[in-house]
Design an enzyme around this catalytic site. Sequence first.
Site, PDB file in Angstrom:
ATOM      1  N   ASP A 112       0.818  -1.208   0.000  1.00 47.56           N
ATOM      2  CA  ASP A 112       0.000   0.000   0.000  1.00 47.56           C
ATOM      3  C   ASP A 112       0.857   1.265   0.000  1.00 47.56           C
ATOM      4  O   ASP A 112       1.523   1.559   0.993  1.00 47.56           O
ATOM      5  CB  ASP A 112      -0.903  -0.022   1.251  1.00 47.56           C
ATOM      6  CG  ASP A 112      -1.869   1.145   1.281  1.00 47.56           C
ATOM      7  OD1 ASP A 112      -2.048   1.803   0.244  1.00 47.56           O
ATOM      8  OD2 ASP A 112      -2.457   1.390   2.353  1.00 47.56           O
ATOM      9  N   ASP A 317      -2.130   6.594  -6.204  1.00 42.62           N
ATOM     10  CA  ASP A 317      -2.318   5.633  -5.130  1.00 42.62           C
ATOM     11  C   ASP A 317      -2.415   4.216  -5.706  1.00 42.62           C
ATOM     12  O   ASP A 317      -3.118   3.995  -6.682  1.00 42.62           O
ATOM     13  CB  ASP A 317      -3.612   5.996  -4.382  1.00 42.62           C
ATOM     14  CG  ASP A 317      -3.867   5.091  -3.199  1.00 42.62           C
ATOM     15  OD1 ASP A 317      -2.894   4.741  -2.503  1.00 42.62           O
ATOM     16  OD2 ASP A 317      -5.033   4.712  -2.966  1.00 42.62           O
TER      17      ASP A 317
END
Length: 437
Positions: A112, A317
């Site tokens: 992440d 992201d």
Amino acid sequence: MAFLLLLFFLLGPSTVSSRSIDNIILPLHHPQLVYSPPSLSFTVDDIIQSDEYRVKNLISRIQYSGEVEQKKMSEGSFVKIPLDSGLSLGVGNFVTKIQLGTPAKEYIMVVDTGSTLTWLQCQPCLVSCYDQEGPLFNPNSSTTYSTVACSSSDCSGLVKATLNKPGCTKDGDVCIYVASYGDSSFSVGYLVKDRLSFGKSTKLPDFTYGCGQNNVGLFGKAGGLIGLSKNNMSMLGQLSTKVGKAFTYCLPTFKSTSSGYLSIGSSKSTQSFSYTPLIQNSLDSSLYYVNLTDITVGSDSISVPASAYAAASTIIDSGTVITRLPTSVYVALSKAVSKSLSKHTKAPPYSILDTCFKGTYRSLSDPKIGLVFADGAKLKLAPINMFYDIDYKGITCLAFAGDSGDVAIIGNVQQLTFSFSYDVANSRLGFAPGGCT
Ligand SMILES: *[C@@H]1O[C@H](CO)[C@@H](O)[C@H](O)[C@H]1NC(C)=O
Ligand SMILES: *[C@@H]1O[C@H](CO)[C@@H](O)[C@H](O)[C@H]1NC(C)=O
Ligand SMILES: *[C@@H]1O[C@H](CO)[C@@H](O)[C@H](O)[C@H]1NC(C)=O
């Protein structure tokens, strides 16, 4: 069968190339491919719903950062975070594996770029552990495991790393972290250190991470999560003194067999990247910001004034699925795409996706969407990067949405199969097509 498939992925490519001593190369998998059989995989409804939670969380971090959330923490016990929907951040993310402890054992982890603290589920799971693939980490079976004291700078660093205030065990000895992800998912546990290794070479003897004692969320059945944010407590931050502050990845599609990778360290790729600056932004400085300046469909700009792009902070992201744009930009893009695809049959909206057509992304003609970033770097999307198939409805939808306020997010559908190079040390982001082959 499922077990064999999983083994195949885990044993697959070797994790370290013996020649590039200072670069760490890990295989990266789509969670839906690793966690077979398909009954374990997420539905498209789960994915889109979970994506909305993630985006809300990112927006609130950007809009309200500075005000650190203070969670009540009674001494020596673990905070209870309310559970509302059972959806989690793991759903849209990609997974890899790392080795921790002595002797080293392997764990499947969600990767992440939007978070800092690395954590994994940890015995004795004082409050709760969810179902994971493979054994739980047991501190007793690692000779190099140690805990981090409440008075240490690592413990106080958690305020920025997790945006939650750390706690402390009753005896005052062990720092407690709280990692929460804005939806129902969270991990709470001890802040600890142990040896992090990749293949045969040890990379960090004293890697700081979370030993999760209360873990709730789906997290794709991974053992935990690797934080790759810009914050110096992330795995990137901790490895940066050894390999340089940079990483490159290619996110694989789940409909093809090509596998992706995550390479931590300065890029050794021979691909020629187009670069755009990574922008400094004091609003949650752990995230990766870029300037989106234009979008083209065919050979034409969608002709939205520069001020519409500039009104939003744009982040890139790895875990957001659908790209979010300022509403006026999205509306212009949707119009231009609809015009370009006017020969195709329109379909009703699906959830947040409102530019939908009958068929699959392969059945549409290519509208040739390009995302233009500061310094002119242009990401020329392939059909798989533009549309999201909603198979059970027999439709495919433009994988962009508006209405995310003053935040725009470049999501992972748009990144699939490109190499993305986060050259943090030189404040630039590069991309090149054909990264996963
Ligand atoms: C680790 O060892 C301690 C001391 O022997 C024991 O109390 C504890 O239950 C063990 N924990 C686990 C997770 O095995
Ligand atoms: C991380 O950054 C903070 C503040 O910039 C600093 O105090 C701390 O020492 C740094 N930690 C490491 C491990 O570099
Ligand atoms: C990025 O956009 C902001 C806001 O428009 C602007 O102030 C800044 O100069 C831009 N940076 C680059 C490198 O283009």
